[in-house]
Scaffold this motif. Structure first.
Motif, PDB file in Angstrom:
ATOM      1  N   GLY A  29      18.491 -23.026  -0.041  1.00 43.74           N
ATOM      2  CA  GLY A  29      17.963 -23.052   1.173  1.00 43.74           C
ATOM      3  C   GLY A  29      19.382 -22.423   1.779  1.00 43.74           C
ATOM      4  O   GLY A  29      19.460 -22.287   2.799  1.00 43.74           O
ATOM      5  N   ALA A  30      20.348 -23.583   0.908  1.00 47.30           N
ATOM      6  CA  ALA A  30      22.019 -23.168   1.628  1.00 47.30           C
ATOM      7  C   ALA A  30      22.470 -21.540   0.671  1.00 47.30           C
ATOM      8  O   ALA A  30      23.038 -21.564   1.739  1.00 47.30           O
ATOM      9  CB  ALA A  30      23.055 -24.640   1.568  1.00 47.30           C
ATOM     10  N   SER A  31      22.443 -21.887  -0.263  1.00 48.06           N
ATOM     11  CA  SER A  31      22.990 -20.463  -0.643  1.00 48.06           C
ATOM     12  C   SER A  31      22.849 -20.721  -2.215  1.00 48.06           C
ATOM     13  O   SER A  31      23.120 -21.556  -2.879  1.00 48.06           O
ATOM     14  CB  SER A  31      24.467 -20.754  -0.980  1.00 48.06           C
ATOM     15  OG  SER A  31      24.897 -19.477  -0.895  1.00 48.06           O
ATOM     16  N   ALA A  32      21.598 -19.141  -2.584  1.00 44.38           N
ATOM     17  CA  ALA A  32      21.640 -19.258  -3.845  1.00 44.38           C
ATOM     18  C   ALA A  32      22.605 -18.599  -5.341  1.00 44.38           C
ATOM     19  O   ALA A  32      24.104 -18.036  -4.420  1.00 44.38           O
ATOM     20  CB  ALA A  32      20.649 -17.459  -3.565  1.00 44.38           C
ATOM     21  N   GLN A  33      22.605 -18.580  -5.966  1.00 41.23           N
ATOM     22  CA  GLN A  33      23.901 -18.306  -7.227  1.00 41.23           C
ATOM     23  C   GLN A  33      23.360 -16.782  -7.656  1.00 41.23           C
ATOM     24  O   GLN A  33      22.146 -16.032  -6.555  1.00 41.23           O
ATOM     25  CB  GLN A  33      23.189 -18.820  -8.463  1.00 41.23           C
ATOM     26  CG  GLN A  33      23.485 -20.406  -8.578  1.00 41.23           C
ATOM     27  CD  GLN A  33      24.641 -20.934  -7.758  1.00 41.23           C
ATOM     28  OE1 GLN A  33      25.468 -20.201  -7.765  1.00 41.23           O
ATOM     29  NE2 GLN A  33      25.361 -22.077  -7.263  1.00 41.23           N
ATOM     30  N   SER A 230      28.555 -14.136  -0.324  1.00 42.81           N
ATOM     31  CA  SER A 230      28.585 -14.281   1.531  1.00 42.81           C
ATOM     32  C   SER A 230      29.440 -13.480   1.957  1.00 42.81           C
ATOM     33  O   SER A 230      29.906 -13.413   1.321  1.00 42.81           O
ATOM     34  CB  SER A 230      29.058 -15.661   0.929  1.00 42.81           C
ATOM     35  OG  SER A 230      30.759 -16.146   0.286  1.00 42.81           O
ATOM     36  N   GLY A 231      29.287 -13.826   3.464  1.00 39.96           N
ATOM     37  CA  GLY A 231      29.938 -12.238   4.956  1.00 39.96           C
ATOM     38  C   GLY A 231      29.128 -11.484   4.292  1.00 39.96           C
ATOM     39  O   GLY A 231      29.148 -10.340   4.747  1.00 39.96           O
ATOM     40  N   SER A 232      28.447 -10.620   3.176  1.00 43.26           N
ATOM     41  CA  SER A 232      27.539 -10.055   3.370  1.00 43.26           C
ATOM     42  C   SER A 232      25.677 -10.006   4.521  1.00 43.26           C
ATOM     43  O   SER A 232      24.854 -11.113   4.276  1.00 43.26           O
ATOM     44  CB  SER A 232      26.654  -9.319   2.316  1.00 43.26           C
ATOM     45  OG  SER A 232      26.012  -9.632   1.526  1.00 43.26           O
ATOM     46  N   GLY A 233      25.022  -9.387   5.199  1.00 44.63           N
ATOM     47  CA  GLY A 233      24.084  -9.671   6.233  1.00 44.63           C
ATOM     48  C   GLY A 233      23.410  -8.680   6.663  1.00 44.63           C
ATOM     49  O   GLY A 233      24.284  -6.894   6.650  1.00 44.63           O
ATOM     50  N   ALA A 234      22.248  -8.611   7.379  1.00 46.30           N
ATOM     51  CA  ALA A 234      22.067  -7.192   7.851  1.00 46.30           C
ATOM     52  C   ALA A 234      21.223  -8.131   9.212  1.00 46.30           C
ATOM     53  O   ALA A 234      20.535  -8.930   8.618  1.00 46.30           O
ATOM     54  CB  ALA A 234      21.288  -6.138   7.446  1.00 46.30           C
ATOM     55  N   ILE A 235      20.696  -7.023  10.653  1.00 45.40           N
ATOM     56  CA  ILE A 235      20.067  -7.244  11.214  1.00 45.40           C
ATOM     57  C   ILE A 235      18.635  -5.944  11.238  1.00 45.40           C
ATOM     58  O   ILE A 235      19.721  -4.639  11.611  1.00 45.40           O
ATOM     59  CB  ILE A 235      19.903  -7.911  12.754  1.00 45.40           C
ATOM     60  CG1 ILE A 235      19.071  -7.968  13.140  1.00 45.40           C
ATOM     61  CG2 ILE A 235      21.129  -7.073  12.988  1.00 45.40           C
ATOM     62  CD1 ILE A 235      19.399  -9.419  14.575  1.00 45.40           C
ATOM     63  N   PHE A 236      17.582  -5.798  11.187  1.00 48.27           N
ATOM     64  CA  PHE A 236      16.630  -4.901  12.079  1.00 48.27           C
ATOM     65  C   PHE A 236      16.556  -4.976  12.778  1.00 48.27           C
ATOM     66  O   PHE A 236      16.590  -5.926  14.114  1.00 48.27           O
ATOM     67  CB  PHE A 236      14.923  -5.067  11.372  1.00 48.27           C
ATOM     68  CG  PHE A 236      14.377  -4.328  12.137  1.00 48.27           C
ATOM     69  CD1 PHE A 236      14.182  -2.959  11.209  1.00 48.27           C
ATOM     70  CD2 PHE A 236      13.532  -5.159  13.090  1.00 48.27           C
ATOM     71  CE1 PHE A 236      12.934  -1.778  12.496  1.00 48.27           C
ATOM     72  CE2 PHE A 236      12.316  -4.307  13.772  1.00 48.27           C
ATOM     73  CZ  PHE A 236      11.675  -2.629  13.526  1.00 48.27           C
ATOM     74  N   CYS A 237      16.959  -3.834  13.806  1.00 44.62           N
ATOM     75  CA  CYS A 237      16.374  -3.322  14.997  1.00 44.62           C
ATOM     76  C   CYS A 237      15.456  -2.673  15.442  1.00 44.62           C
ATOM     77  O   CYS A 237      16.300  -1.258  15.490  1.00 44.62           O
ATOM     78  CB  CYS A 237      18.279  -3.171  15.882  1.00 44.62           C
ATOM     79  SG  CYS A 237      18.940  -4.068  15.578  1.00 44.62           S
ATOM     80  N   ARG A 238      14.902  -2.796  16.765  1.00 51.15           N
ATOM     81  CA  ARG A 238      13.765  -1.299  16.971  1.00 51.15           C
ATOM     82  C   ARG A 238      14.474  -0.651  17.415  1.00 51.15           C
ATOM     83  O   ARG A 238      15.194  -1.110  18.719  1.00 51.15           O
ATOM     84  CB  ARG A 238      12.805  -2.178  17.265  1.00 51.15           C
ATOM     85  CG  ARG A 238      11.265  -0.974  17.864  1.00 51.15           C
ATOM     86  CD  ARG A 238      10.576  -2.113  18.460  1.00 51.15           C
ATOM     87  NE  ARG A 238       9.197  -3.012  17.937  1.00 51.15           N
ATOM     88  CZ  ARG A 238       8.797  -2.814  16.327  1.00 51.15           C
ATOM     89  NH1 ARG A 238       8.313  -1.708  16.798  1.00 51.15           N
ATOM     90  NH2 ARG A 238       8.464  -3.691  16.247  1.00 51.15           N
ATOM     91  N   ARG A 239      14.266   0.363  16.821  1.00 53.89           N
ATOM     92  CA  ARG A 239      15.179   1.191  17.853  1.00 53.89           C
ATOM     93  C   ARG A 239      15.302   1.268  19.404  1.00 53.89           C
ATOM     94  O   ARG A 239      15.440   1.757  20.067  1.00 53.89           O
ATOM     95  CB  ARG A 239      14.739   3.127  17.584  1.00 53.89           C
ATOM     96  CG  ARG A 239      15.369   4.169  17.922  1.00 53.89           C
ATOM     97  CD  ARG A 239      14.549   5.430  17.458  1.00 53.89           C
ATOM     98  NE  ARG A 239      15.493   5.297  15.867  1.00 53.89           N
ATOM     99  CZ  ARG A 239      16.445   5.911  15.152  1.00 53.89           C
ATOM    100  NH1 ARG A 239      17.560   6.150  16.500  1.00 53.89           N
ATOM    101  NH2 ARG A 239      17.452   6.252  13.901  1.00 53.89           N
ATOM    102  N   GLU A 240      13.879   1.205  19.394  1.00 54.82           N
ATOM    103  CA  GLU A 240      13.694   1.234  21.509  1.00 54.82           C
ATOM    104  C   GLU A 240      14.486  -0.085  21.633  1.00 54.82           C
ATOM    105  O   GLU A 240      15.261   0.002  23.090  1.00 54.82           O
ATOM    106  CB  GLU A 240      12.064   0.999  21.859  1.00 54.82           C
ATOM    107  CG  GLU A 240      11.724   2.024  21.132  1.00 54.82           C
ATOM    108  CD  GLU A 240      10.250   1.391  20.112  1.00 54.82           C
ATOM    109  OE1 GLU A 240       9.419   1.623  20.033  1.00 54.82           O
ATOM    110  OE2 GLU A 240      11.169   1.326  18.869  1.00 54.82           O
ATOM    111  N   ARG A 241      14.596  -1.238  21.336  1.00 58.69           N
ATOM    112  CA  ARG A 241      15.672  -2.069  21.635  1.00 58.69           C
ATOM    113  C   ARG A 241      17.047  -1.547  21.348  1.00 58.69           C
ATOM    114  O   ARG A 241      18.449  -2.360  22.495  1.00 58.69           O
ATOM    115  CB  ARG A 241      15.388  -3.937  21.554  1.00 58.69           C
ATOM    116  CG  ARG A 241      13.769  -4.219  21.367  1.00 58.69           C
ATOM    117  CD  ARG A 241      14.073  -4.373  22.627  1.00 58.69           C
ATOM    118  NE  ARG A 241      13.472  -5.149  22.971  1.00 58.69           N
ATOM    119  CZ  ARG A 241      11.736  -5.264  23.871  1.00 58.69           C
ATOM    120  NH1 ARG A 241      12.534  -5.726  25.053  1.00 58.69           N
ATOM    121  NH2 ARG A 241      11.534  -6.068  24.149  1.00 58.69           N
TER     122      ARG A 241
END
Length: 406
Positions: A29-33, A230-241
Motif C-alpha cells: 500500500g505504501a510502495s510495491a516491489q 517512484s517519481g512516475s504517475g499520471a492523471i486522466f483529465c476529461r477533455r471538457e475539464r
C-alpha cells in the motif's frame, strides 16, 4: 492460469532474507516491489537510449521520445480513456491532485464554495483543498464512513448543496481497503455540473479501472504502487475539464512561444507538463503496466480477493486483533491493532524480526484516525506476488507479538 510462484520469480527482491527470515513484503500500500522487466527497462534506458525528449533531432532523442510518448497510449488503455491526449504525465497522485487544485479549482471556485471529501482521504487528497480553504475561503465538507468502514454514496450525494463545486473521493481506502462506489457518486455529480476527482492510487493496482464507465472528470494514479518506478504517475483529465484548466507549472515544453511581453501555451496534455520530465521513470511505468496487463487485471483482482478472504478467516481466530475496515468487498488491506499491546511501531518491529514488512502509523490519514479514535495502526497490504503461506507467517508473527506484549 494465474501462477503466483512464476510471478514471484519475476521480482528479485523477494528472494532475499530480512533478519535471517524470508522476506514477507506486506507494505504494498505504501510502495510495491519491481519486476525484473521494469528494472531492465530502466537500466537499458539509462545505459543505451538516454537523451532528453521532444525537439531533439538526433537519434537518441528520437528513441527516447518515442518510448516516452508510447506510455501515454498504454495508460489511456489501462484506464480505458477515450483518447491518449486526456492523459497528463506527472510524478504521481500528489502532483496530479495539486494540478487539479491549482489548474482547475482555483479558477472556478470562489469564497464559500464547497469541496466534499470523505473522511477516508489520504493527505494527498486533503491538503490541496486546505490550501484553497486557507487562501480562498473554500469550505471543506466531510462525509463519514459507517462502523464497518463503508462509504454509502447516498451520504456523499446528500452532502451536495448549491454551493458544491467539487467532490474529491478515494476509489479505495489505503487504510480500510474500502472500495467506494464512485460511479454512482460521479453520475449524480455530473448531472449537477459538479467536478469529480478520484484518487486511484490504491484501486488501480488491484482492479480493472474504466474511467469512461465511471464518468469521473479526473482520475489520478501513481507509478510506484503499480510495480513501476517512484517519481512516475499520471492523471486522466476529461477533455471538457482540461479545456477549462490553466497551466499549473510554467517552463519548457508547455509553451508555444515566449516573448518579453507575451506567452502562448502548448496544446493539452503538453500544456500541463513543464520542464524535463521523469523520462526513464515513465518508460519504466509503461513496462510495469504492460506487465500487469499481461497477467490480467481481473486475474490480479481474483488472486487478491482470495488472499483477502483467507486473511479474514485467519484473523477471525485471533480475538485480540482489532481490524479497521470490515466490508466484505474491501481490498486485501488490513489495518490492525493488538489488544493491550504496545504502539503500532513496536508491533511492526516485532513483525520485522520475523521478516514481515508492514507499515505503522497514521498512513497519511489523520482525519480518518481521528474519526475511528485510534492514534496509529499497523497495516498489512497485499499484492500480486503475495501468498497464503506468507499470511500464515504473518499470523505466527502476530501471535509472537501478542505473547510479548500481553
Amino acid at each position: 492460469m494465474f501462477d503466483v510462484q512464476k510471478i514471484r520469480a519475476d521480482f528479485p527482491i523477494l528472494s532475499r532474507e530480512v533478519n535471517g527470515k524470508p522476506l514477507v513484503y506486506f507494505d504494498n500500500g505504501a510502495s510495491a516491489q519491481k519486476p525484473q522487466v521494469v528494472i531492465d527497462a530502466i537500466s537499458n534506458a539509462y545505459a543505451h537510449e538516454y537523451a532528453n525528449v521532444h525537439r531533439g533531432l538526433h537519434t537518441l532523442s528520437n528513441i527516447a521520445t518515442d518510448n516516452y510518448e508510447a506510455v501515454r497510449a498504454k495508460i489511456a488503455n489501462f484506464l480505458n480513456a477515450s483518447d491518449e491526449e486526456e492523459i497528463v504525465f506527472n510524478s504521481g497522485t500528489t502532483e496530479g491532485i495539486n494540478m487539479v487544485a491549482y489548474g482547475w479549482a482555483m479558477a472556478h471556485l470562489r469564497e464559500g464554495d464547497e469541496v466534499i471529501l470523505s473522511v477516508m482521504e489520504h493527505h494527498a487528497n486533503i491538503v490541496p483543498w486546505h490550501f484553497l480553504r486557507e487562501r480562498m475561503g473554500v469550505v471543506i465538507k466531510w462525509v463519514d464512513t459507517d462502523s464497518t468502514g463503508a462509504l454509502d454514496p447516498a451520504r456523499v450525494i446528500d452532502a451536495i448543496t448549491p454551493r458544491t463545486k467539487l467532490v474529491a473521493i478515494t476509489h479505495m481506502s489505503n487504510v480500510l481497503g474500502t472500495v467506494v462506489d464512485v460511479k454512482t457518486i460521479c453520475a449524480e455529480a455530473r448531472s449537477r455540473g459538479i467536478c469529480t476527482v478520484i484518487d486511484g492510487s490504491q484501486a488501480a493496482v488491484h482492479m480493472p479501472v474504466d474511467v469512461q464507465d465511471m464518468g469521473c472528470d479526473f482520475y489520478a494514479i501513481t507509478g510506484h504502487k503499480l510495480y513501476g518506478p517512484s517519481g512516475s504517475g499520471a492523471i486522466f483529465c476529461r477533455r471538457e475539464r482540461m479545456e477549462e484548466m490553466r497551466p499549473f507549472i510554467g517552463g519548457g515544453d508547455m509553451i508555444r512561444e515566449v516573448t518579453k511581453d507575451t506567452v502562448t501555451y502548448n496544446d493539452p496534455p503538453m500544456k500541463f507538463e513543464a520542464g524535463t520530465p521523469g523520462i526513464v521513470q515513465m518508460i519504466g511505468l509503461g513496462v510495469a503496466i504492460d506487465y500487469m496487463q499481461g497477467i490480467g487485471m481481473q486475474a490480479i483482482k481474483a488472486h487478491e480477493d482470495d488472499l483477502r478472504d483467507y486473511a479474514v478467516q485467519k484473523l477471525g481466530g485471533l480475538n485480540w486483533v482489532q481490524v479497521q475496515g470490515t466490508t466484505p468487498t474491501k481490498g486485501a488491506i488490513f489495518s490492525f491493532t493488538i489488544d493491550g499491546a504496545a504502539h503500532a511501531h513496536d508491533i511492526s518491529t516485532i513483525l520485522d524480526k520475523r521478516g514481515v514488512a508492514v507499515r505503522a502509523g497514521q498512513h497519511c490519514c489523520g482525519p480518518l484516525m481521528a474519526h475511528i479514535g485510534i492514534n496509529a495502526t499497523c497495516r498489512a497490504s497485499m499484492g500480486v506476488y503475495n501468498t497464503k503461506s506468507e499470511i500464515d507467517t504473518w499470523i505466527d508473527a502476530l501471535e509472537l507479538a501478542h505473547d510479548l506484549f500481553a
